[in-house]
Design a protein around this motif. Structure first.
Motif, PDB file in Angstrom:
ATOM      1  N   ASP A 137      -0.098   0.940   0.241  1.00  0.00           N
ATOM      2  CA  ASP A 137      -0.421   0.915  -1.185  1.00  0.00           C
ATOM      3  C   ASP A 137      -1.491  -0.142  -1.468  1.00  0.00           C
ATOM      4  N   GLN A 195      -2.494   2.854 -10.295  1.00  0.00           N
ATOM      5  CA  GLN A 195      -1.223   2.564  -9.646  1.00  0.00           C
ATOM      6  C   GLN A 195      -0.272   3.752  -9.737  1.00  0.00           C
ATOM      7  N   HIS A 251      -2.415  -1.230  -4.259  1.00  0.00           N
ATOM      8  CA  HIS A 251      -2.055  -1.994  -5.450  1.00  0.00           C
ATOM      9  C   HIS A 251      -0.851  -2.908  -5.207  1.00  0.00           C
TER      10      HIS A 251
END
Length: 376
Positions: free
Chosen positions: A178, A222, A180
């Motif tokens: 990820d 996100q 984010h």
């Protein structure tokens, strides 16, 4: 194929290859790495650069690699560092390497091995770097486990921080980190996708009963991911509500092997699969959208498929995106070298007159690499 381009051929590969990686840390040029897959010969890593005039592909370095390369990733914060997953007669291994200073020489036979990732006992699938800037952690995934490593490329060291076991999950296949949240990774198995918290190595949110081949995080928003699936093609999801996908993009007639977001314009996606097709999508979603079957569902976007390129005769496995470029890997030697297509007006294209699509196709039989530039 709909549309096409003028092709640029790089004929420097002597052996078969399956891996191409963009070198994002080299912000000043379009550069990528290609790794070969020869069973009997000593393998090679090629450092290849598109010339400033975009007229030729130049070999900036040719480096010997001792084993067959099955996964290759470039370090996002150091353009001279990369990782490989390799196999030999003794099994699978993974290591991080550094390209030596070349001092004007095009050939340098000796890569510097910074460290090996030695804790694996199963079939290693991939190595993941956190995609946004410098980070002192690394992830490696084998068919049963996820390892989180603390790394120091300056001191040439790597140490396991934690390990997560797949338990009853069948056959981990890969994943994505990820951008984010550096504590979260999405890992795929033969029948599901799970989010792992790297602090506790516990599995949480899941997409069950899905034959997912690939996953990619939205680089700008996100909680949004894209998956490539056997039955449904491309699906876009909000990780906070996985009952239904946000959008289906069913543009492939057979298994969809891979999906990638454009790193600059996240609404542009590339997909490829075993139907010998490369699709370029404009998929406008937000984390506030509902699933397609839920109350208040938004009206489906009309014609999200920008271009479909179908003039190939074999499966396409590995597209890679470099800034404003798309790099695709196929086992067949068909080159993208027709006239430029007309791209429909859309916000992503209007926001940058310099946007262009570049597809790079590896010729499995003739060991040629073709770069095709398609102006938008």
């Amino acid at each position: 194929m709909q549309g096409g381009s003028s092709g640029i051929v790089y004929g420097g590969l002597k052996y078969q290859a399956r891996c191409i990686a963009d070198v994002r840390a080299d912000a000043g040029s379009t550069t990528f790495l290609a790794g070969t897959l020869s069973l009997k010969e000593e393998n090679e890593v090629h450092l290849i650069r598109l010339s400033p005039a975009e007229s030729e592909l130049v070999c900036d370095g040719l480096f010997y690699h001792p084993n067959e390369i099955w996964d290759l990733k470039s370090c996002p914060f150091d353009h001279r560092v990369f990782s490989t997953v390799y196999t030999s007669g003794e099994g699978y291994g993974a290591a991080v390497w550094k390209i030596p200073e070349q001092h004007g020489q095009s050939n340098s036979p000796q890569l510097e091995q910074l460290f090996k990732l030695t804790e694996h006992t199963g079939k290693i699938r991939c190595v993941l770097w956190w995609p946004l800037g410098k980070h002192d952690k690394l992830i490696s995934i084998d068919d049963r486990n996820i390892f989180l490593w603390s790394i120091d490329t300056s001191n040439k060291s790597a140490k396991v921080i934690s390990q997560g076991s797949a338990d009853m999950l069948p056959n981990l296949r890969g994943g994505a980190w990820d951008p984010h949240n550096h504590n979260s990774v999405a890992a795929i198995s033969d029948s599901s996708l799970h989010l792992w918290d790297l602090r506790s190595m516990e599995k949480s949110v899941a997409i069950e009963h899905a034959h997912i081949r690939d996953v990619d995080y939205n680089p700008k928003k996100q909680n949004l991911i894209a998956t490539a699936e056997d039955e449904f093609g491309i699906r876009l999801w909000d990780l906070r509500m996985l009952k239904h996908p946000l959008k289906d993009l069913p543009g492939h007639s057979h298994w969809t092997w891979t999906v990638r977001h454009n790193p600059e314009y996240d609404e542009l996606l590339l997909s490829a699969g075993t139907d010998s097709t490369v699709n370029l999508w404009l998929a406008q979603v937000s984390s506030n959208d509902s699933g397609p079957d839920s109350p208040g569902s938004p009206k489906r976007q009309e014609e999200p498929l920008l271009n479909s390129y179908t003039d190939y005769e074999d499966s396409i496995y590995a597209p890679t995106i470099h800034h404003y470029s798309l790099l695709c890997l196929t086992m067949e030697g068909l080159f993208w070298n027709q006239s430029s297509p007309t791209c429909r007006e859309n916000e992503a294209c209007q926001s940058s007159s310099a946007f262009k699509r570049v597809c790079c196709l590896y010729n499995w039989c003739c060991t040629e690499l073709c770069l095709a530039i398609v102006p938008c």
